[in-house]
Design an enzyme around this catalytic site. Structure first.
Site, mmCIF file in Angstrom:
data_model
loop_
_atom_site.group_PDB
_atom_site.id
_atom_site.type_symbol
_atom_site.label_atom_id
_atom_site.label_comp_id
_atom_site.label_asym_id
_atom_site.label_seq_id
_atom_site.Cartn_x
_atom_site.Cartn_y
_atom_site.Cartn_z
ATOM 1 N NE ARG A 132 12.713 11.710 16.732
ATOM 2 C CZ ARG A 132 13.278 10.631 17.266
ATOM 3 N NH1 ARG A 132 12.676 10.033 18.284
ATOM 4 N NH2 ARG A 132 14.406 10.147 16.800
ATOM 5 C CG HIS A 159 15.938 9.032 23.027
ATOM 6 N ND1 HIS A 159 14.555 8.962 23.104
ATOM 7 C CD2 HIS A 159 16.270 8.448 21.836
ATOM 8 C CE1 HIS A 159 14.091 8.378 22.016
ATOM 9 N NE2 HIS A 159 15.107 8.060 21.236
ATOM 10 C CD GLN A 162 16.589 3.444 22.223
ATOM 11 O OE1 GLN A 162 15.951 3.795 21.230
ATOM 12 N NE2 GLN A 162 16.848 2.167 22.487
ATOM 13 C CG ASP A 254 22.997 6.950 19.537
ATOM 14 O OD1 ASP A 254 22.481 6.481 18.505
ATOM 15 O OD2 ASP A 254 22.571 7.983 20.089
ATOM 16 C CB CYS A 294 19.069 3.837 20.272
ATOM 17 S SG CYS A 294 19.944 5.212 19.507
ATOM 18 N NE ARG A 321 12.045 3.745 21.942
ATOM 19 C CZ ARG A 321 12.269 4.755 21.095
ATOM 20 N NH1 ARG A 321 13.262 4.679 20.226
ATOM 21 N NH2 ARG A 321 11.524 5.842 21.142
#
Length: 345
Positions: A132, A159, A162, A254, A294, A321
């Protein structure tokens, strides 16, 4: 990035203890996962199928599947995380593997040690790297130097983990993905980029509303336009949230202020006025509309009435997830084939 491809097996293993399904395998073993752009429609479906299979067998049937036994996962996190960290750590351990969590206090990419050396060392001690990071270019370099799969846990550009969870959630809710209209209302960020590089492959239409100056990356927009033509889906880019919401099955937003953008807070809050998703926003959406986010969520992005409504799938989305990241690990590190009948996408 250059993908490490292994030969695709000619036949699939069949589930001999149940009805036998003749299915073409998607052998993803040894691949990297940096962006969904690098995965075909059938490969994306395979990952979602795998996630459904693992969720059914482990969660609902209570089976123990030690598919990661004897394997180790290096988890490099330059940014804080709740869902990515928990899903990866608990998921890998649930499959019998050993996850090792490394923060910037333990390992500082390209500072204490070069990315090249880090990738080579981790390749000798672990079976996969989940990173990440702030800069997507770091992942590109890591894949060139590592001899094990590298998984993007989030970068400034994408991402992918996600969005796999989002698609699994929609598959579970609607019973299929083909023909759905996804509406994005918010920032042109990494989460949106991952939707843009995959939705059309699964037959989904896309309507995007972003404020002027906060549009998605132009290069990714051009790729999305190409995909829309190739797969026969509809694409709309606008600055009007209500126009984007028209006919939507799924409304998605988001954070407006991502990690590393804190200094832009006031400017961004001003630019995103009118972009909060409310019951007024969804009036023009399809009758079966649902909402995704998310997380973590701020009230200015979506009000409580929508966020906590029965139409909101955010907590199912968060749980998924775990199942989708487990599906990625199993697909990239083993020869396991799903035993569950393949869903209709």
């Amino acid at each position: 990035s250059i993908l490490n491809l292994k030969p695709i097996s000619a036949t699939c293993s069949l589930a001999l203890t149940r009805v036998q399904f003749c299915v073409k395998c998607q052998n993803l073993k040894g691949r990297d996962l940096l962006t969904l752009q690098n995965y075909t429609a059938e490969e994306l479906k395979h990952l979602l199928w795998m996630a459904s299979d693992l969720k059914q067998r482990i969660k609902h049937k209570g089976e123990y599947l030690p598919l990661m036994q004897g394997k180790a996962l290096a988890m490099i996190f330059e940014k804080r995380s709740t869902r990515t960290r928990l899903s990866a750590e608990t998921g890998f351990a649930l499959l019998g593997g050993h996850p090792s969590f490394l923060t910037t206090q333990d390992i500082h990419l390209g500072t204490n040690e070069s990315l090249t050396d880090t990738a080579r060392v981790l390749s000798s001690m672990t079976n996969a790297i989940l990173a990440r990071v702030y800069k997507h270019n770091d992942l590109d370099l890591m894949t060139k130097e590592a001899t094990i799969p590298v998984i993007n846990g989030l970068s400034n550009l994408y991402h992918p983990l996600q969005i796999l969870a989002d698609y699994l959630t929609l598959q579970e809710h609607y019973g299929g993905l083909n023909g759905l209209t996804i509406t994005w209302i918010g920032d042109g960020n990494n989460v949106l980029h991952s939707i843009m590089t995959s939705a059309a492959k699964l037959g989904m239409h896309l309507r995007i509303a972003t404020p002027k100056g906060f549009e998605p990356d132009l290069r990714i927009t051009k790729i999305t336009e190409q995909y829309s033509k190739e797969y026969g889906t509809k694409l709309l880019l606008t600055t009007d949230p209500l126009e984007a919401a028209n006919g939507a099955n799924v409304l998605v937003t988001d954070t407006w202020i991502s990690m590393g953008q804190e200094e832009e807070k006031e400017r961004r809050l001003k630019a995103f006025r009118g972009y909060q998703i409310t019951m007024q926003t969804v009036k023009s959406a399809a009758p079966n509309w649902t909402f995704l986010h998310c997380l973590p969520r701020k009230p200015e992005e979506v009000d409580d009435e929508v966020f906590y409504s029965p139409r909101s799938l955010v907590f199912q989305e968060a749980e998924n997830r775990k199942w989708t990241i487990m599906a990625v690990m199993v697909s990239l590190l083993t020869d396991y084939s799903p035993q569950l009948q393949k869903p209709t996408f």
